[in-house]
Design a protein around this motif. Structure first.
Motif, PDB file in Angstrom:
ATOM      1  N   GLN B 133      -1.072  56.847  -0.976  1.00 14.28           N
ATOM      2  CA  GLN B 133      -0.720  58.253  -0.694  1.00 14.28           C
ATOM      3  C   GLN B 133       0.785  58.464  -0.835  1.00 14.28           C
ATOM      4  OE1 GLN B 133      -3.353  60.172  -0.381  1.00 14.28           O
ATOM      5  NE2 GLN B 133      -4.581  58.303  -0.337  1.00 14.28           N
ATOM      6  N   PHE B 134       1.541  57.366  -0.959  1.00 14.59           N
ATOM      7  CA  PHE B 134       3.005  57.463  -1.065  1.00 14.59           C
ATOM      8  C   PHE B 134       3.412  57.508  -2.537  1.00 14.59           C
ATOM      9  CE2 PHE B 134       4.757  56.849   3.215  1.00 14.59           C
ATOM     10  CZ  PHE B 134       3.564  56.698   3.897  1.00 14.59           C
ATOM     11  N   SER B 135       3.738  58.701  -2.980  1.00 13.43           N
ATOM     12  CA  SER B 135       4.169  58.870  -4.374  1.00 13.43           C
ATOM     13  C   SER B 135       5.689  58.702  -4.419  1.00 13.43           C
ATOM     14  CB  SER B 135       3.775  60.249  -4.873  1.00 13.43           C
ATOM     15  OG  SER B 135       4.517  61.219  -4.168  1.00 13.43           O
ATOM     16  N   TYR B 136       6.270  58.997  -5.565  1.00 15.44           N
ATOM     17  CA  TYR B 136       7.728  58.934  -5.708  1.00 15.44           C
ATOM     18  C   TYR B 136       8.431  59.736  -4.605  1.00 15.44           C
ATOM     19  CZ  TYR B 136       7.250  57.231 -10.568  1.00 15.44           C
ATOM     20  OH  TYR B 136       6.974  56.502 -11.700  1.00 15.44           O
ATOM     21  N   VAL B 178      15.226  50.976 -18.903  1.00 21.24           N
ATOM     22  CA  VAL B 178      13.943  51.465 -19.442  1.00 21.24           C
ATOM     23  C   VAL B 178      12.756  50.808 -18.738  1.00 21.24           C
ATOM     24  CG1 VAL B 178      14.685  52.148 -21.762  1.00 21.24           C
ATOM     25  CG2 VAL B 178      14.035  49.795 -21.335  1.00 21.24           C
ATOM     26  N   SER B 179      12.975  49.626 -18.181  1.00 20.11           N
ATOM     27  CA  SER B 179      11.847  48.947 -17.535  1.00 20.11           C
ATOM     28  C   SER B 179      11.409  49.654 -16.254  1.00 20.11           C
ATOM     29  CB  SER B 179      12.186  47.487 -17.228  1.00 20.11           C
ATOM     30  OG  SER B 179      13.152  47.428 -16.220  1.00 20.11           O
ATOM     31  N   VAL B 180      12.230  50.591 -15.767  1.00 22.09           N
ATOM     32  CA  VAL B 180      11.783  51.391 -14.618  1.00 22.09           C
ATOM     33  C   VAL B 180      11.548  52.844 -15.037  1.00 22.09           C
ATOM     34  CG1 VAL B 180      12.844  49.950 -12.840  1.00 22.09           C
ATOM     35  CG2 VAL B 180      14.195  51.761 -13.888  1.00 22.09           C
ATOM     36  N   GLY B 181      11.504  53.054 -16.336  1.00 26.88           N
ATOM     37  CA  GLY B 181      11.232  54.404 -16.829  1.00 26.88           C
ATOM     38  C   GLY B 181      12.482  55.180 -17.174  1.00 26.88           C
ATOM     39  N   GLY B 182      13.636  54.514 -17.179  1.00 33.39           N
ATOM     40  CA  GLY B 182      14.886  55.190 -17.507  1.00 33.39           C
ATOM     41  C   GLY B 182      15.062  55.374 -19.000  1.00 33.39           C
ATOM     42  N   GLU B 185      20.392  54.382 -21.154  1.00 30.05           N
ATOM     43  CA  GLU B 185      21.810  54.708 -21.391  1.00 30.05           C
ATOM     44  C   GLU B 185      22.687  54.024 -20.338  1.00 30.05           C
ATOM     45  OE1 GLU B 185      23.092  56.426 -23.967  1.00 30.05           O
ATOM     46  OE2 GLU B 185      21.056  56.495 -24.746  1.00 30.05           O
ATOM     47  N   PRO B 267       5.058  49.216  -2.628  1.00 25.62           N
ATOM     48  CA  PRO B 267       5.730  48.474  -3.691  1.00 25.62           C
ATOM     49  C   PRO B 267       7.033  49.153  -4.095  1.00 25.62           C
ATOM     50  CG  PRO B 267       3.420  48.835  -4.220  1.00 25.62           C
ATOM     51  CD  PRO B 267       3.719  49.654  -3.017  1.00 25.62           C
ATOM     52  N   LYS B 453      12.427  60.548 -10.725  1.00 26.99           N
ATOM     53  CA  LYS B 453      11.013  60.562 -11.118  1.00 26.99           C
ATOM     54  C   LYS B 453      10.234  61.642 -10.355  1.00 26.99           C
ATOM     55  CE  LYS B 453      11.349  57.619 -14.215  1.00 26.99           C
ATOM     56  NZ  LYS B 453      11.192  58.083 -15.598  1.00 26.99           N
ATOM     57  N   SER B 457       8.300  64.461 -12.364  1.00 27.02           N
ATOM     58  CA  SER B 457       6.851  64.629 -12.189  1.00 27.02           C
ATOM     59  C   SER B 457       6.490  66.020 -11.692  1.00 27.02           C
ATOM     60  CB  SER B 457       6.313  63.606 -11.176  1.00 27.02           C
ATOM     61  OG  SER B 457       6.399  62.318 -11.698  1.00 27.02           O
ATOM     62  N   PHE B 458       7.258  66.518 -10.721  1.00 23.62           N
ATOM     63  CA  PHE B 458       6.853  67.769 -10.071  1.00 23.62           C
ATOM     64  C   PHE B 458       7.689  68.978 -10.485  1.00 23.62           C
ATOM     65  CE2 PHE B 458       5.387  64.311  -7.396  1.00 23.62           C
ATOM     66  CZ  PHE B 458       4.073  64.663  -7.152  1.00 23.62           C
TER      67      PHE B 458
END
Lengths: 345, 499
Positions: B133-136, B178-182, B185, B267, B453, B457-458
């Motif tokens: 239930q814990f999103s970004y 990028v490995s965390v979605g960045g 740069e 996590p 994020k 997302s929102f």
């Protein structure tokens, strides 16, 4: 007497040259195998462990896998011309360069390509179990009708190439519809899964290994997913262990791959992506070491035990010696470059 | 009870050995539980899964616990998750109560470890459902809550906030990975720094630099006496340890262990956030918040119950979702992968024997950890009686070796240690606060990722207030924490005016 001394001198010289050659052909007693991932739970560590373990036994050396990640792994082999450090990575190593990710150089120009080792055929795309999309055709049709499809990926590599192929297929099927297939850039598999649980993505990139258990959950479970596309080639999946993985058989998995799940490459053939693992060396490495590793691995694969272990772990053994591997990977790189460039236009 | 049959002498010896080695890894600055598990991971090949896990879980529990020793005795957190232990542990050592502080920490660690183990055993699948239930958004708010402690940790609220924000800024140097979605740069650096700083400054060399090396420089600047007797910190001059110290601490123990277990469930949030947040909450709910940072046992209890509470918590998402809860369990998952065992939502029901053996291994690891550390304390605590002209060079050498090995031999990590050691010394001279700086540095990258994020997302800032009831509860805790900081700052101002 002079002749005898000359002959002895020549013999000694020849022996020295031979001996030097012999030393060069031997691998270092301690071999550091760096991998392009920091995870010890992922497929790169697993593939590297298979190979390092087999090489240790075969050559009588101590090969140790270090999960240092791509940047540090490239640096490590770049500074070691002696061959005491080798790198094991997968298609990400050239895809990162194609996608322009910083830190990724052209591996074919900067490093020496070593043999291919194995394929992970598990690269997959999943949707929630309650998703209205039952096939890749459904997704492409929805995009053509103007529906926005959000795909969670980790940008700049293996995770993105399937997404690029999906956009390319949408463009071929209905030009302009590719704009409706949008990436949701994120990081780990946990992040991608969470986006699906939150309803913030319609499709996620995943893998058979990571997500198979989620596909067995009942539909009313928030975590339940189902496979919608496996990017592996049909011929690759045919070589997978018959029982598949978990409770999903090979036959069941083949329902989600070409030709049954079709994402076109060019209107005639389907796009496929097999995740190949291979060795990278320092550009200046002694060719004798490359030859020794090629010859040793050829024997290891011929014995068959490594292939059995790999198949048990849902890998497909795929050994090609260095020269063939370089040609094979360069062709692969060129094919994917076309896909990436097609959707950039 | 089939699993009892697996409690063989080898099984117990492996847990014991793992715990001992783990404690050593945790106690040496620059070596961590994660490193201990990574080094021993290949052994699981030959040991088999149950025995291999016994060793690795011993290393995990021992490694997390060992960090308290240098944190209390030397003011150097052995692991990032023991940072909050330094706040009150070291002041107690300076008062001659090092042995007492260690005993408090070990009891709290045992409680935290056992509490989280019970939670893991009884509620793992249900808690995994709660964790998703814990999103970004909610994860950002948790990090934000942990960050609010920055102001409360300082003698001056403004300096605390400034130091913390500086820490966040420094943590963002390098690539937006990028490995965390960045986007990959580089930020806050020049092009020539790319070969060294593309991944930013490594956490542990920074941590050891600002805590360990700067302390050595400060001591050296003050002059290290050669007279052995003058250099000793007298042991046992302060209050003796008594179990009655815990009489008023039950709510703190339960709250902190719960926070640690809960943060472990999520996590990507991490053990440092758990101990910092528990410390912050202990201070918020304390009747004597002004005593924190001056050698208050409650602060040690909060930090240690929490970081050991993390051990069971972090195994919940690993075993119920196939997702590691922290950096060490991320290595631990390799043991399953190497043995061809799938971990995911059906792992527990499909592998009851392995599951039970893990619970038993964790139980023994906690008991062994307590026994080993409790009875070794008398000897360990004597480290502070070693003359400083001998002790400080040894610590310096350990700091350098630890920094060099943390990323498998990167020389720039040693430079990082020296740079941040000097920074810590200069910060001391000009009055900057080190604790808020390092909290900002640890939590900055996660705060950035979850904030960006959430917005991606929102698409709206209002989502931080409207996403869920969990967000509402977190805002209340944030308001309470900020309110306490302001109240304490005003009270300190009034006190200064009166004197």
């Amino acid at each position: 007497m002079t002749r005898l001394i000359t002959k002895l001198g020549l013999a000694a010289g020849l022996a020295l040259v031979t001996a030097t050659g012999g030393v060069a052909q031997e691998l270092p007693k301690n071999l550091r195998v760096v991998i392009g991932s920091t995870s010890t739970g992922g497929d790169t560590y697993q593939a590297a462990s298979f190979v390092a373990d087999a090489m240790s036994k075969h050559f009588g050396i101590n090969a140790k896998v270090d999960a240092v990640g791509p940047t540090e792994a490239f640096k490590a082999i770049a500074r070691d011309t002696r061959g005491t450090t080798i790198m094991i990575h997968h298609d990400q190593s050239y895809l990162g360069h194609l996608y322009g990710v910083k830190g990724y150089e052209d591996i074919f120009a900067t490093y020496k390509i070593g043999p291919t080792l194995t394929v992970n055929p598990g690269n997959a795309y999943l949707v929630p179990k309650k998703s209205p999309y039952n096939s890749m055709s459904d997704i492409l049709e929805a995009a053509a009708k103007g529906t926005r499809i959000r795909v969670a990926i980790q940008p700049g590599g293996v995770s993105e190439i399937g997404f690029s192929a999906l956009k390319n297929a949408a463009k071929i099927k209905s030009p302009g519809s590719e704009a409706n297939i949008v990436p949701v850039n994120t990081g780990s598999q946990a992040d991608k899964d969470q986006l699906l649980f939150d309803g913030q993505a319609d499709v996620i990139n995943g893998s058979v290994q990571s997500n198979e258990q989620y596909t067995r959950l009942p539909e009313d479970d928030q975590k339940a997913m189902r496979f919608i596309w496996l990017t592996a080639a049909h011929e690759t999946l045919e070589q997978v262990n018959e029982k598949g993985l978990g409770e999903t058989s090979r036959e069941a998995l083949m329902e989600y791959a070409t030709p049954k799940a079709s994402v076109t490459l060019d209107g005639k053939t389907d796009f496929t992506f097999d995740k190949d693992f291979f060795i990278l060396y320092n550009k200046e490495i002694d060719p004798a070491i490359i030859a020794a590793v090629d010859a040793g691995l050829k024997e290891i694969y011929a014995e068959g035990a490594i292939g059995t272990s790999m198949k048990d772990a849902f890998f497909v053994p795929h050994f090609l010696p260095s020269t063939e591997a370089a040609a094979y990977l360069e062709k692969k790189r060129d094919d994917y470059k076309k896909v990436i460039e097609a959707i950039r236009q | 009870m089939d699993f009892l049959s697996m409690i063989t002498p080898l099984f117990l010896v492996l847990i014991f050995s793992g715990t001992v080695i783990g404690i050593i890894f945790g106690a040496v600055p620059g070596m961590t539980a994660t490193m201990a598990v990574a080094v021993c991971l290949p052994l699981t090949y030959s040991l088999g899964l149950e025995n291999g896990l016994a060793l690795l879980l011993g290393l995990y529990v021992g490694g997390i616990s060992g960090g308290l020793v240098p944190a209390i005795l030397l003011n150097i957190p052995g692991t990032p998750s023991s940072i909050a232990t330094t706040f009150d542990g070291y002041p107690m050592t300076q008062r001659g109560e090092g042995e007492s502080a260690l005993k408090i920490a070990i009891f709290a660690s045992l409680f935290g470890g056992l509490f989280s183990l019970i939670v893991l055993y009884l509620f793992a699948p249900a808690l995994a459902d709660f964790a998703i239930q814990f999103s970004y958004v909610e994860k950002f708010l948790i990090i934000f809550l942990a960050l609010t402690v920055m102001a409360a940790l300082s003698s001056s609220m403004l300096i605390g906030i400034f130091s913390g924000v500086l820490g966040i800024l420094v943590s963002l140097i390098g690539a937006y990975d990028v490995s965390v979605g960045g986007n990959g740069e580089y930020r806050l650096m020049f092009g020539f720094m790319e070969p060294y700083l593309s991944g930013g400054f490594s956490l542990l060399p920074v941590l050891i630099g600002v805590f360990g090396l700067s302390s050595i420089l400060i001591e050296a600047a003050g002059g290290v006496p050669e007279n052995e007797g003058a250099a000793k910190i007298a042991l046992g001059h302060g209050k003796k340890f008594r179990l009655s110290i815990f009489r008023g601490e039950w709510s703190n123990l339960f709250r902190s262990a719960s926070i640690g277990t809960f943060i472990g469930l999520l996590p990507g949030v991490g053990g440092s956030a758990a101990s910092i947040m528990s410390y912050s909450q202990a201070k918020t709910f304390s009747k004597t918040p002004k005593e924190f940072g001056k050698g208050h046992p409650t602060g040690i209890v909060a930090s240690e119950a929490s970081n050991n509470g993390l051990t069971g918590g972090a195994l919940v998402p690993l075993l119920s979702l196939g997702i590691p809860g922290d950096s060490t369990t991320a290595i631990l998952i390799g043991a399953f992968t190497l043995q061809g065992i799938q971990v995911g939502p059906l792992f527990i029901s499909g592998n009851l024997e392995i599951w039970n053996s893990m619970i038993v291994a964790m139980l023994f690891a906690n008991i062994f950890m307590f026994a080993i550390m409790y009875f070794a304390i008398r000897h360990i605590a004597k480290i502070v009686t070693v003359p400083k002209y001998i002790l400080l060079p040894i610590i310096l050498m350990m700091c350098v070796v630890g920094s060099y090995t943390i990323n498998y031999g990167i020389m720039f990590d040693v430079w990082t240690l020296l740079i941040f050691g000097l920074f810590g010394y200069l910060a001391y001279l000009i009055g900057l606060e080190i604790a808020p700086f390092i909290i900002g540095f640890i939590l900055g990258p996660s705060a950035e990722i979850y904030f960006v994020k959430s917005l991606e997302s929102f698409g709206t800032v209002s989502i931080f207030f409207t996403k869920s009831w969990i967000a509402g509860v977190l805002w209340l805790l944030i308001a309470a924490s900020i309110g306490l900081s302001i109240w304490m700052s005003m009270a300190a101002g009034r006190h200064n005016d009166e004197t």
